[in-house]
Each structure stands twice: as structure tokens, then as C-alpha cells.
Write an enzyme that holds these catalytic residues in place. Sequence first.
Site, PDB file in Angstrom:
ATOM      1  N   ARG A 194     -10.421   9.524   2.878  1.00 24.79           N
ATOM      2  CA  ARG A 194     -10.141   8.787   4.111  1.00 24.79           C
ATOM      3  C   ARG A 194      -8.747   9.176   4.587  1.00 24.79           C
ATOM      4  NH1 ARG A 194      -7.732   3.924   5.785  1.00 24.79           N
ATOM      5  NH2 ARG A 194      -8.897   2.773   7.384  1.00 24.79           N
ATOM      6  N   LYS A 211       0.114   6.481   2.613  1.00 25.25           N
ATOM      7  CA  LYS A 211       0.389   5.244   1.881  1.00 25.25           C
ATOM      8  C   LYS A 211       1.718   5.304   1.145  1.00 25.25           C
ATOM      9  CE  LYS A 211      -4.216   3.327   1.605  1.00 25.25           C
ATOM     10  NZ  LYS A 211      -5.347   2.904   0.771  1.00 25.25           N
TER      11      LYS A 211
END
Length: 261
Positions: free
Chosen positions: A238, A204
Amino acid sequence: MGVLNLTPDSFSDGGKYQGLHAALKHTENMLEAGADIIDIGGYSSRPFADNISAEEELRRIETITEEILHRFPEAFVSIDTFRSFVAQRMLEKGVHIINDISSGNIDENMLETVSNFQAPYIAMHMQGTPQNMQTNPQYKNVGDEVWDFFVEKIREIRAKGIKDIILDPGFGFGKKLLHNYQLLGSLSRFRSFELPILVGISRKSMLYKLLDTTPHETREAAAALHFQALTYGAAIIRVHEVEGARQVVDLFRYMKSNGII
């Protein structure tokens, strides 16, 4: 939780696993590397992504998910969707978990659909929608506001009869760079909900923008934050690269079981 993106436009691996053979091979590799859950998504939730139809989302994931369920019956399969139509079709096929980035705020039928199947439900915090969440997110105190969101959301989810709830603070979803790190720093307070916490920071922008690199060059940084998240109480991480994440989990478990942390 290993990520299987079946989209042409996801921020780090869009289009890479859309074909059946590639998707099955990647799933096999993730399971062999130690993934406990495979999270399948057909809707790109990156900032400013196109808002495709539910039918198109389902078309992208249906056949591949059926094959994964058939070929890897030992795997827990999660579907990353905020649409009750997609969730219902996939739950009918036998998937185990629904991972909803909107916590039922976009589709008012989602909670009832999940309740009908008594499936575990991942509720994520997001300010806005994927199309506008990064325009100019604002918080007075991000930890407090996400906490307050979950207090109300857990009450709403339980009122629908859903028993198995997983909380995802939503790193990167309607948060500026500093918000993400402030939220990580306050993660331990979410333990008091006594529910599993899922953390998704792999590839991210909170990593690659801070480090001025690319999503694929953040493995070491992600590993450091994954370990930190586990010490703060995360139960699920995740990830896109399962093997390295599995090593982080194994190190954490060893240290914790021996009273080191």
C-alpha cells in the site's frame, strides 16, 4: 494499492485531494503508473486524530468514490473504514474491497455487513484505537502477538461467512519504532496462513523518524523495505508513490520468476 486520502488532516497529504478534480486526476495518475487497487479513505487514522462522525466520513468519500467507479470501471476500489454504516453505503455503490484497520473490533456489525456482500476484507492488527494507539504500546513479542491475533481473527471472520481475507500486520498502528522492524522481520511466518499479506509502510514514522527526515523524503527507504517485504511474502504493498513501487514489484517478479530469489 495506491492511497487516495480524502481527509483534511492525514499525516502526509491531508487536504490535497479533497476536491473532485484533484481526486480524479490523482486516481488517473496512479492507475496509469500501475496501481491495481485504489484505497479511498475519509477518516484520518494517524495517531491522535480527531474521531469524526460516520456521516462526515461518508460525506467526504461518497461523491468522489461514485465518480471513480464511473470513470475508471477497470479499477478495483477499496474503502478504508472501520464503520459498517460507511462500508454498507460504499458496497451498495459498487466498491470491491473493505479495508478495516480494526478487524471488526470497533464496529461489531462490520463483519456481518461485509459478509452480506461477499466482499474481500482486509483485516489489520492495531493495538488500541487511532486516538490512543501510540500512547505507550507494549509487547512481549510483537510477532507472536500479531500471529495469535490473526489466528483468532481469521476464525471469527470465516465464521461470519467471509471467504476472501487479506491480512495486514498494521505497521505503525500501536507499535513503537522497534516493534515495526521486529514485525517486518517476522513477516515470512504469516505465509503459513495461506492468505494474501498487505504491507503498508509508505511515508510512515518507522521510516522518517529513524532517518530523521520528513514523510515525503522516504521514497528510497520505502522502496528498500517494500522489496524486503515482498521477499518475505507480501502480496500487496500500500503506497503513496505508485510509480516507484511498481518498479520494485516488477524487479521482484523478474528475479523470482528466474529463480534468483
